[in-house]
Design a protein around this motif. Structure first.
Motif, PDB file in Angstrom:
ATOM      1  N   GLY A 272     -63.832 -34.711  -0.530  1.00  0.00           N
ATOM      2  CA  GLY A 272     -62.659 -35.535  -0.275  1.00  0.00           C
ATOM      3  C   GLY A 272     -62.378 -36.433  -1.474  1.00  0.00           C
ATOM      4  O   GLY A 272     -62.836 -36.173  -2.583  1.00  0.00           O
ATOM      5  N   GLU A 273     -61.648 -37.516  -1.262  1.00  0.00           N
ATOM      6  CA  GLU A 273     -61.300 -38.427  -2.360  1.00  0.00           C
ATOM      7  C   GLU A 273     -62.456 -39.319  -2.783  1.00  0.00           C
ATOM      8  O   GLU A 273     -62.509 -39.776  -3.912  1.00  0.00           O
ATOM      9  CB  GLU A 273     -60.096 -39.293  -1.981  1.00  0.00           C
ATOM     10  CG  GLU A 273     -58.777 -38.568  -2.013  1.00  0.00           C
ATOM     11  CD  GLU A 273     -58.355 -38.132  -3.410  1.00  0.00           C
ATOM     12  OE1 GLU A 273     -58.750 -38.767  -4.411  1.00  0.00           O
ATOM     13  OE2 GLU A 273     -57.620 -37.141  -3.494  1.00  0.00           O
ATOM     14  N   CYS A 274     -63.380 -39.609  -1.893  1.00  0.00           N
ATOM     15  CA  CYS A 274     -64.504 -40.505  -2.198  1.00  0.00           C
ATOM     16  C   CYS A 274     -65.708 -39.688  -2.640  1.00  0.00           C
ATOM     17  O   CYS A 274     -66.464 -39.173  -1.815  1.00  0.00           O
ATOM     18  CB  CYS A 274     -64.864 -41.339  -0.971  1.00  0.00           C
ATOM     19  SG  CYS A 274     -63.508 -42.377  -0.426  1.00  0.00           S
ATOM     20  N   LEU A 275     -65.882 -39.571  -3.946  1.00  0.00           N
ATOM     21  CA  LEU A 275     -66.969 -38.771  -4.498  1.00  0.00           C
ATOM     22  C   LEU A 275     -68.271 -39.557  -4.527  1.00  0.00           C
ATOM     23  O   LEU A 275     -68.259 -40.786  -4.658  1.00  0.00           O
ATOM     24  CB  LEU A 275     -66.634 -38.335  -5.922  1.00  0.00           C
ATOM     25  CG  LEU A 275     -65.395 -37.473  -6.106  1.00  0.00           C
ATOM     26  CD1 LEU A 275     -65.207 -37.130  -7.571  1.00  0.00           C
ATOM     27  CD2 LEU A 275     -65.482 -36.208  -5.281  1.00  0.00           C
ATOM     28  N   PRO A 276     -69.409 -38.854  -4.448  1.00  0.00           N
ATOM     29  CA  PRO A 276     -70.691 -39.530  -4.659  1.00  0.00           C
ATOM     30  C   PRO A 276     -70.747 -40.119  -6.073  1.00  0.00           C
ATOM     31  O   PRO A 276     -70.002 -39.703  -6.966  1.00  0.00           O
ATOM     32  CB  PRO A 276     -71.717 -38.410  -4.506  1.00  0.00           C
ATOM     33  CG  PRO A 276     -71.020 -37.335  -3.757  1.00  0.00           C
ATOM     34  CD  PRO A 276     -69.577 -37.461  -4.094  1.00  0.00           C
TER      35      PRO A 276
ATOM     36  N   PHE B 137     -64.063 -36.469 -10.958  1.00  0.00           N
ATOM     37  CA  PHE B 137     -62.963 -35.528 -11.145  1.00  0.00           C
ATOM     38  C   PHE B 137     -62.647 -35.448 -12.630  1.00  0.00           C
ATOM     39  O   PHE B 137     -62.747 -36.443 -13.350  1.00  0.00           O
ATOM     40  CB  PHE B 137     -61.706 -35.996 -10.401  1.00  0.00           C
ATOM     41  CG  PHE B 137     -61.780 -35.873  -8.905  1.00  0.00           C
ATOM     42  CD1 PHE B 137     -61.934 -34.638  -8.300  1.00  0.00           C
ATOM     43  CD2 PHE B 137     -61.664 -36.988  -8.100  1.00  0.00           C
ATOM     44  CE1 PHE B 137     -61.991 -34.525  -6.917  1.00  0.00           C
ATOM     45  CE2 PHE B 137     -61.716 -36.897  -6.720  1.00  0.00           C
ATOM     46  CZ  PHE B 137     -61.873 -35.649  -6.137  1.00  0.00           C
ATOM     47  N   ASN B 138     -62.229 -34.289 -13.088  1.00  0.00           N
ATOM     48  CA  ASN B 138     -61.770 -34.155 -14.463  1.00  0.00           C
ATOM     49  C   ASN B 138     -60.448 -34.898 -14.664  1.00  0.00           C
ATOM     50  O   ASN B 138     -60.212 -35.473 -15.715  1.00  0.00           O
ATOM     51  CB  ASN B 138     -61.590 -32.673 -14.830  1.00  0.00           C
ATOM     52  CG  ASN B 138     -62.911 -31.954 -14.939  1.00  0.00           C
ATOM     53  OD1 ASN B 138     -63.833 -32.431 -15.578  1.00  0.00           O
ATOM     54  ND2 ASN B 138     -63.004 -30.799 -14.289  1.00  0.00           N
ATOM     55  N   PHE B 139     -59.615 -34.861 -13.648  1.00  0.00           N
ATOM     56  CA  PHE B 139     -58.312 -35.535 -13.681  1.00  0.00           C
ATOM     57  C   PHE B 139     -58.194 -36.422 -12.446  1.00  0.00           C
ATOM     58  O   PHE B 139     -57.669 -36.005 -11.415  1.00  0.00           O
ATOM     59  CB  PHE B 139     -57.182 -34.492 -13.710  1.00  0.00           C
ATOM     60  CG  PHE B 139     -57.285 -33.540 -14.855  1.00  0.00           C
ATOM     61  CD1 PHE B 139     -56.903 -33.919 -16.129  1.00  0.00           C
ATOM     62  CD2 PHE B 139     -57.804 -32.268 -14.672  1.00  0.00           C
ATOM     63  CE1 PHE B 139     -57.019 -33.051 -17.190  1.00  0.00           C
ATOM     64  CE2 PHE B 139     -57.918 -31.390 -15.728  1.00  0.00           C
ATOM     65  CZ  PHE B 139     -57.530 -31.780 -16.996  1.00  0.00           C
TER      66      PHE B 139
END
Length: 159
Positions: free
Chosen positions: A61-65, A70-72
């Motif tokens: 989702g939008e909340c990454l560990p 994200f690259n972008f």
């Protein structure tokens, strides 16, 4: 001396590497396992980087560990609601990520690349979840299922 060119390194994009014959490959580690998901080969590094980002979004989702990125970070993600995203299987994530990378690269290319990969007639507005039923399976207007032909090229089948 070999006539083969050396793959380019150090692009700064996570999950992307150049093959010795010039195409780009992308893969991602599957969360909570030691396995990697092969997303595919791409003609341009930008396509591969966007596919990696789409796979990251499908997994987290939008909340990454903390260790992931994200690259972008400012680019719009596939339009998949969270209640569907958390139930995606590995094969579906691979298809969504590869399709997203190939479809979105021409729109982002003028901002980050000197060479534009190609032109699409319309921006990708529909994210679909193959293998699910009903209107809730799509985040857009039409339902489509992507399958690979024998050469690894995605074909779209509308239902």
């Amino acid at each position: 001396m070999s006539n083969r060119r050396r793959p380019q390194k150090g692009l700064g994009w996570t999950g992307v590497r150049e093959r010795s014959w010039g195409s780009w490959a992308t893969e991602i580690r599957i969360p909570h396992t030691r396995l990697r998901l092969w997303i595919g080969r791409f003609r341009h590094a930008l396509e591969a980087a966007l596919a990696y980002d789409a796979a990251m979004f499908c997994f987290y989702g939008e909340c990454l560990p903390r260790q992931r990125k994200f690259n972008f970070p400012d680019v719009q993600r596939p339009a998949i609601p969270d209640h569907l995203r958390i139930h995606l299987d590995i094969a579906t994530i691979r298809v969504i990520a590869a399709d997203y990378g190939r479809r979105c690269a021409p729109f982002l290319a003028p901002l980050v690349c000197t060479e534009v990969p190609g032109v699409l007639p319309a921006p990708p507005l529909v994210a679909t979840v193959p293998g699910t039923d009903g209107a809730a399976a799509t985040a857009g207007v039409e339902a489509a299922t992507l399958t690979n032909d024998h050469r690894g090229i995605n074909k779209k089948h509308f239902s």
